[in-house]
Design a protein around this motif. Structure first.
Motif, PDB file in Angstrom:
ATOM      1  N   PHE A 187       0.819  -1.212   0.000  1.00 41.15           N
ATOM      2  CA  PHE A 187       0.000   0.000   0.000  1.00 41.15           C
ATOM      3  C   PHE A 187       0.853   1.262   0.000  1.00 41.15           C
ATOM      4  CE2 PHE A 187      -2.368   3.466   1.839  1.00 41.15           C
ATOM      5  CZ  PHE A 187      -3.594   3.384   1.211  1.00 41.15           C
ATOM      6  N   PHE A 188       1.908   1.275   0.789  1.00 43.20           N
ATOM      7  CA  PHE A 188       2.742   2.470   0.930  1.00 43.20           C
ATOM      8  C   PHE A 188       3.952   2.466   0.002  1.00 43.20           C
ATOM      9  CE2 PHE A 188       0.465   2.372   4.991  1.00 43.20           C
ATOM     10  CZ  PHE A 188      -0.018   3.669   5.012  1.00 43.20           C
ATOM     11  N   ARG A 189       4.092   1.396  -0.779  1.00 46.53           N
ATOM     12  CA  ARG A 189       5.266   1.296  -1.637  1.00 46.53           C
ATOM     13  C   ARG A 189       5.078   2.000  -2.974  1.00 46.53           C
ATOM     14  NH1 ARG A 189       6.193  -4.165  -1.264  1.00 46.53           N
ATOM     15  NH2 ARG A 189       5.363  -4.731  -3.310  1.00 46.53           N
ATOM     16  N   TYR A 190       3.834   2.123  -3.418  1.00 51.21           N
ATOM     17  CA  TYR A 190       3.559   2.701  -4.733  1.00 51.21           C
ATOM     18  C   TYR A 190       2.908   4.065  -4.613  1.00 51.21           C
ATOM     19  CZ  TYR A 190       4.655  -1.946  -6.441  1.00 51.21           C
ATOM     20  OH  TYR A 190       5.305  -3.115  -6.724  1.00 51.21           O
ATOM     21  N   PHE A 191       3.482   5.029  -5.302  1.00 51.79           N
ATOM     22  CA  PHE A 191       3.020   6.418  -5.230  1.00 51.79           C
ATOM     23  C   PHE A 191       2.643   6.901  -6.625  1.00 51.79           C
ATOM     24  CE2 PHE A 191       4.200  11.049  -5.221  1.00 51.79           C
ATOM     25  CZ  PHE A 191       3.183  11.470  -4.382  1.00 51.79           C
ATOM     26  N   LYS A 192       1.496   7.532  -6.736  1.00 50.62           N
ATOM     27  CA  LYS A 192       1.020   8.063  -8.019  1.00 50.62           C
ATOM     28  C   LYS A 192       1.487   9.504  -8.183  1.00 50.62           C
ATOM     29  CE  LYS A 192      -3.305   9.203  -8.514  1.00 50.62           C
ATOM     30  NZ  LYS A 192      -4.777   9.125  -8.619  1.00 50.62           N
ATOM     31  N   VAL A 193       2.146   9.801  -9.279  1.00 54.72           N
ATOM     32  CA  VAL A 193       2.746  11.123  -9.436  1.00 54.72           C
ATOM     33  C   VAL A 193       2.769  11.536 -10.898  1.00 54.72           C
ATOM     34  CG1 VAL A 193       5.065  10.119  -9.598  1.00 54.72           C
ATOM     35  CG2 VAL A 193       4.819  12.500  -8.869  1.00 54.72           C
TER      36      VAL A 193
END
Length: 453
Positions: free
Chosen positions: A92-98
């Motif tokens: 959950f915290f490993r992938y960031f949308k940017v």
């Protein structure tokens, strides 16, 4: 005359014996006093104070906060850092949308950094959990899926998905410039494969970013000014300190052998030699920690579903530990008191001014000429914007009486930012005493060499 001098000598001898005897009695008394008594605690404090001058220099309450430096170091080492280290590794915290590819709104783009460690690259879609995937009409060719560097730490996925997780709403953050509800050109990035570290991004381009941030958006007001005017500078300075520490902690020491390691001299020159920068780091850490604890009920009930039931269960359990740890609640129940701010007649106006300035800082992240630096800049600014949103306002209005709404990306940014700050605090606490000792040794050695010449 002789008798008078003899009498003076006799009295002097008596006083010397009296003081010497008193010291002996005092030493013997202390030796037989229990360790936990008031007397021994006083002497231990004197001893610790004298020793601390050569090591950690920060004592007492962190300015404008509700915790002291010693407590922060202790609770960070015992509770916060170990928990955050685990949490950020889960899906959950490993992938960031940017949105990485944006035009700079303030000056012509001078081109992305061409250094190897500045860049990121695309990775196959099958790396991601099922809930992340969405068929793309503009699918990437097989050539584009190959990392140009040929090394996994630069891997980035460009998959776009507006419903990556269940139960999350899309809301824009009024404190940041990017429209978080706009998924156009958004990409998912594996943060574990793109660590925040040295990239070689230096020189006029990098300096121009920080100059625009400090000179145009958060001036350093004197200590006499109200806390509301000083808060933005302290937050940005603390974030800047943390970024510099991470660059120095994971530095390319030898490019020919690709040797990485800590550059302690750089860490000292950029941060540790400036007490205000270290103090602002602690301030920013406590500010962000307070936002997490204030949003505890919301974060406890959040949906951390990624399609991996065991992974998601562990994420939820660790988040509950973080939010309700008894040691943290006992040691520092309220890290920062936001209720003191924005109360005067000019309070609402100052808040809106601070919000505008922070939005400008957020927009400046699109001007960063290094892709990895842009990634971490956007993530941490969004994390700080989320902390501001939780503690202060939605659209410039106080949050009280309104229902807090966070989107998934805000939560990911907030927790990753807290982890970055926690790690920086740990570096300062562990590195500074030994670094000061090494610098002192160098100074003494340098003086000896100078004398010998």
């Amino acid at each position: 005359m002789v008798n008078s001098e003899t009498e003076k000598k006799r009295r002097g001898t008596q006083w010397t014996c009296f003081f010497a005897g008193g010291i002996v009695v005092l030493v013997l008394a202390i030796a037989f006093v229990p360790r936990n008594s008031t007397v021994t605690s006083i002497f231990s404090r004197i001893k610790s104070c004298s020793c601390s001058q050569e090591g950690v220099k920060y004592h007492g309450i962190v300015e404008d906060c509700c915790c002291d430096y010693e407590t922060v170091d202790r609770i960070n080492e015992a509770v916060l850092h170990p928990l955050l280290q685990q949490i950020v590794k889960y899906t959950f915290f490993r992938y960031f949308k940017v949105k990485l590819w944006c035009d700079c709104p303030f000056w012509p783009d001078d081109g992305m950094c061409r250094l190897r460690d500045c860049s990121v690259c695309e990775c196959p879609e099958n790396e991601f959990p099922e809930t992340f995937r969405k068929p793309s009409l503009d699918g990437l060719s097989s050539d584009n899926l190959v990392c140009q560097e040929g090394k996994p730490e630069a891997a980035v996925d460009r998959t776009i998905d507006s419903k990556a997780f269940k139960g999350w709403i899309e809301v824009d953050n009024p404190w940041t410039n990017d429209d978080e509800t706009d998924n156009a050109e958004m990409t998912y990035v594996n943060l574990q494969l793109n660590p925040e570290r040295y990239t070689g991004y230096t020189g006029p381009s990098a300096r121009r970013i920080w100059d625009a941030i400090y000179l145009e958006n958060c001036p350093n007001y004197p200590a006499g000014e109200c806390q509301e005017k000083r808060i933005l500078y302290k937050l940005i300075s603390g974030l800047h300190s943390s970024i510099s520490i991470h660059i120095a902690a994971d530095y390319l020491l030898d490019e020919t052998t690709n040797k990485w390691g800590p550059n302690l001299s750089l860490m000292h020159d950029r941060v540790l030699r400036y007490p205000d920068r270290v103090k602002n780091l602690y301030f920013t850490f406590l500010f962000v920690l307070r936002s997490v604890t204030k949003a505890a009920d919301y974060l406890e009930q959040a949906d951390y579903d990624t399609g991996n039931s065991l992974d998601d269960l562990n994420t939820q359990l660790l988040m509950k530990k973080l939010l309700y740890d008894p040691k943290l609640q006992a040691a520092c129940p309220k890290p920062f008191d936001e209720a003191k701010l924005w109360k005067g007649q000019s309070g609402p106006e100052l808040m809106q001014q601070t919000q505008r300035q922070f939005r400008n800082i957020s927009a400046l992240m699109d001007c960063v000429g290094c892709e990895k630096c842009r990634l971490w800049g956007k993530l941490q600014v969004l994390g700080l914007g989320t902390a501001l949103k939780i503690l202060f306002s939605v659209n410039g209005n106080e949050l009280s009486g309104q229902r807090l709404q966070l989107q998934r990306n805000e939560v990911i940014a907030l927790i990753n930012l807290l982890h970055r700050l926690s790690e920086s605090i740990k570096f300062v606490h562990e590195v500074e005493p030994s670094l000061v000792e090494r610098i002192n040794e160098k100074t003494i050695s340098g003086r000896t060499d100078h004398i010998s010449q």
